[in-house]
Write a protein that holds these residues in place. Structure first.
Motif, mmCIF file in Angstrom:
data_model
loop_
_atom_site.group_PDB
_atom_site.id
_atom_site.type_symbol
_atom_site.label_atom_id
_atom_site.label_comp_id
_atom_site.label_asym_id
_atom_site.label_seq_id
_atom_site.Cartn_x
_atom_site.Cartn_y
_atom_site.Cartn_z
ATOM 1 N N LEU A 156 0.714 -1.115 -0.145
ATOM 2 C CA LEU A 156 0.148 -0.021 0.097
ATOM 3 C C LEU A 156 0.836 0.938 -0.013
ATOM 4 O O LEU A 156 1.757 1.368 0.792
ATOM 5 N N SER A 157 0.595 2.407 -0.610
ATOM 6 C CA SER A 157 1.250 3.523 -0.889
ATOM 7 C C SER A 157 1.165 4.351 0.188
ATOM 8 O O SER A 157 -0.102 4.219 0.734
ATOM 9 N N LYS A 158 2.299 4.994 0.761
ATOM 10 C CA LYS A 158 1.904 5.608 1.903
ATOM 11 C C LYS A 158 1.286 6.926 1.767
ATOM 12 O O LYS A 158 0.380 7.352 2.649
ATOM 13 N N ASP A 159 1.388 7.609 0.483
ATOM 14 C CA ASP A 159 0.320 8.568 0.091
ATOM 15 C C ASP A 159 -0.936 8.272 0.172
ATOM 16 O O ASP A 159 -1.987 8.947 0.839
ATOM 17 N N HIS A 180 1.605 -0.461 -10.989
ATOM 18 C CA HIS A 180 2.926 -1.085 -10.823
ATOM 19 C C HIS A 180 2.892 -1.894 -9.620
ATOM 20 O O HIS A 180 4.015 -1.874 -9.081
ATOM 21 N N GLY A 181 2.085 -2.787 -9.394
ATOM 22 C CA GLY A 181 1.865 -3.785 -8.116
ATOM 23 C C GLY A 181 1.861 -3.180 -6.873
ATOM 24 O O GLY A 181 2.062 -3.717 -5.858
ATOM 25 N N ILE A 182 1.561 -1.695 -6.870
ATOM 26 C CA ILE A 182 1.371 -0.896 -5.639
ATOM 27 C C ILE A 182 -0.042 -0.382 -5.426
ATOM 28 O O ILE A 182 -0.516 0.258 -6.501
ATOM 29 N N ILE A 183 -0.576 -0.597 -4.607
ATOM 30 C CA ILE A 183 -2.023 -0.113 -4.351
ATOM 31 C C ILE A 183 -2.012 1.396 -3.982
ATOM 32 O O ILE A 183 -1.345 1.733 -2.870
ATOM 33 N N SER A 184 -2.257 2.389 -4.738
ATOM 34 C CA SER A 184 -1.915 3.756 -4.799
ATOM 35 C C SER A 184 -2.858 4.838 -4.984
ATOM 36 O O SER A 184 -2.541 5.809 -4.916
ATOM 37 N N ASN A 236 -12.495 -13.183 0.191
ATOM 38 C CA ASN A 236 -13.384 -14.352 1.040
ATOM 39 C C ASN A 236 -13.370 -13.630 2.424
ATOM 40 O O ASN A 236 -13.718 -14.410 3.434
ATOM 41 N N GLY A 237 -12.870 -12.448 2.785
ATOM 42 C CA GLY A 237 -12.752 -11.950 4.040
ATOM 43 C C GLY A 237 -11.570 -12.540 4.905
ATOM 44 O O GLY A 237 -11.557 -12.774 6.249
ATOM 45 N N LYS A 238 -10.564 -13.207 4.244
ATOM 46 C CA LYS A 238 -9.454 -13.490 4.889
ATOM 47 C C LYS A 238 -8.292 -12.726 5.053
ATOM 48 O O LYS A 238 -8.099 -11.733 4.264
ATOM 49 N N LYS A 239 -7.874 -12.425 6.222
ATOM 50 C CA LYS A 239 -6.803 -11.457 6.529
ATOM 51 C C LYS A 239 -5.593 -11.509 5.769
ATOM 52 O O LYS A 239 -5.071 -12.827 5.547
ATOM 53 N N GLN A 240 -5.139 -10.487 5.120
ATOM 54 C CA GLN A 240 -3.993 -10.613 4.308
ATOM 55 C C GLN A 240 -2.702 -10.034 4.965
ATOM 56 O O GLN A 240 -2.964 -8.672 5.707
ATOM 57 N N ASP A 241 -1.623 -10.239 4.705
ATOM 58 C CA ASP A 241 -0.437 -9.378 5.259
ATOM 59 C C ASP A 241 -0.012 -8.243 4.038
ATOM 60 O O ASP A 241 -0.388 -8.546 3.069
ATOM 61 N N PHE A 242 0.474 -7.179 4.657
ATOM 62 C CA PHE A 242 0.477 -6.185 3.700
ATOM 63 C C PHE A 242 1.503 -5.348 4.363
ATOM 64 O O PHE A 242 2.024 -5.103 5.533
ATOM 65 N N LEU A 243 2.311 -4.404 3.649
ATOM 66 C CA LEU A 243 3.105 -3.338 3.920
ATOM 67 C C LEU A 243 2.947 -1.951 3.434
ATOM 68 O O LEU A 243 2.421 -2.014 2.267
ATOM 69 N N ILE A 244 3.235 -0.810 4.192
ATOM 70 C CA ILE A 244 2.890 0.608 3.766
ATOM 71 C C ILE A 244 4.531 0.824 3.612
ATOM 72 O O ILE A 244 5.248 1.081 4.117
ATOM 73 N N ARG A 245 4.607 1.532 1.983
ATOM 74 C CA ARG A 245 5.897 2.330 1.717
ATOM 75 C C ARG A 245 5.649 3.307 0.707
ATOM 76 O O ARG A 245 4.817 3.290 -0.051
#
Ligand SMILES: [Zn+2]
Length: 120
Positions: A4-7, A32-36, A111-120
């Protein structure tokens, strides 16, 4: 790993705070692969979450990879209505809970399953 993008997250925190005590609702776009990017649903601010997503919004929904919304409590568990929406509208869904900080963000799959993510 979901990135996930920080902005985008900063925008989300501000939008969620501005909508409190109502829910903020938006749709997600990936670049480009980032949710922005968050597409704000017209009229959703100050409304009651997904109940406000109208059929004429569908072309917008089909262009997104998922959704984001806020909960006015610290409980980020998806409701039954949330889960139905997740199943039909993309593979990544963010819920941010009060008080709208990085640590109150939870990411789910369709499906409502928790996912790992990072913010950058
Ligand atoms: Zn919800």
């Amino acid at each position: 790993m979901i990135i996930l993008s920080k902005d985008m997250i900063e925008f989300l925190k501000m939008a969620a705070k501005n909508s409190f005590p109502n829910e903020f609702v938006g749709l997600l776009r990936e670049k480009h692969g980032i949710i922005s990017e968050i597409l704000v649903i017209p009229g959703s601010q100050g409304g009651k979450g997904f109940a406000l997503l109208q059929p004429h919004m569908v072309p917008i929904i089909s262009d997104s990879i998922g959704s984001v919304h806020s909960h006015p409590s610290n409980n980020t568990t998806p409701s039954k209505q949330d889960l139905l929406f997740f199943q039909r509208n993309g593979k990544i869904h963010i819920i941010i809970g009060y008080p709208y900080e990085d640590k109150t963000i939870t990411v789910y799959d369709n499906n409502g399953k928790k996912q790992d993510f990072l913010i950058r």
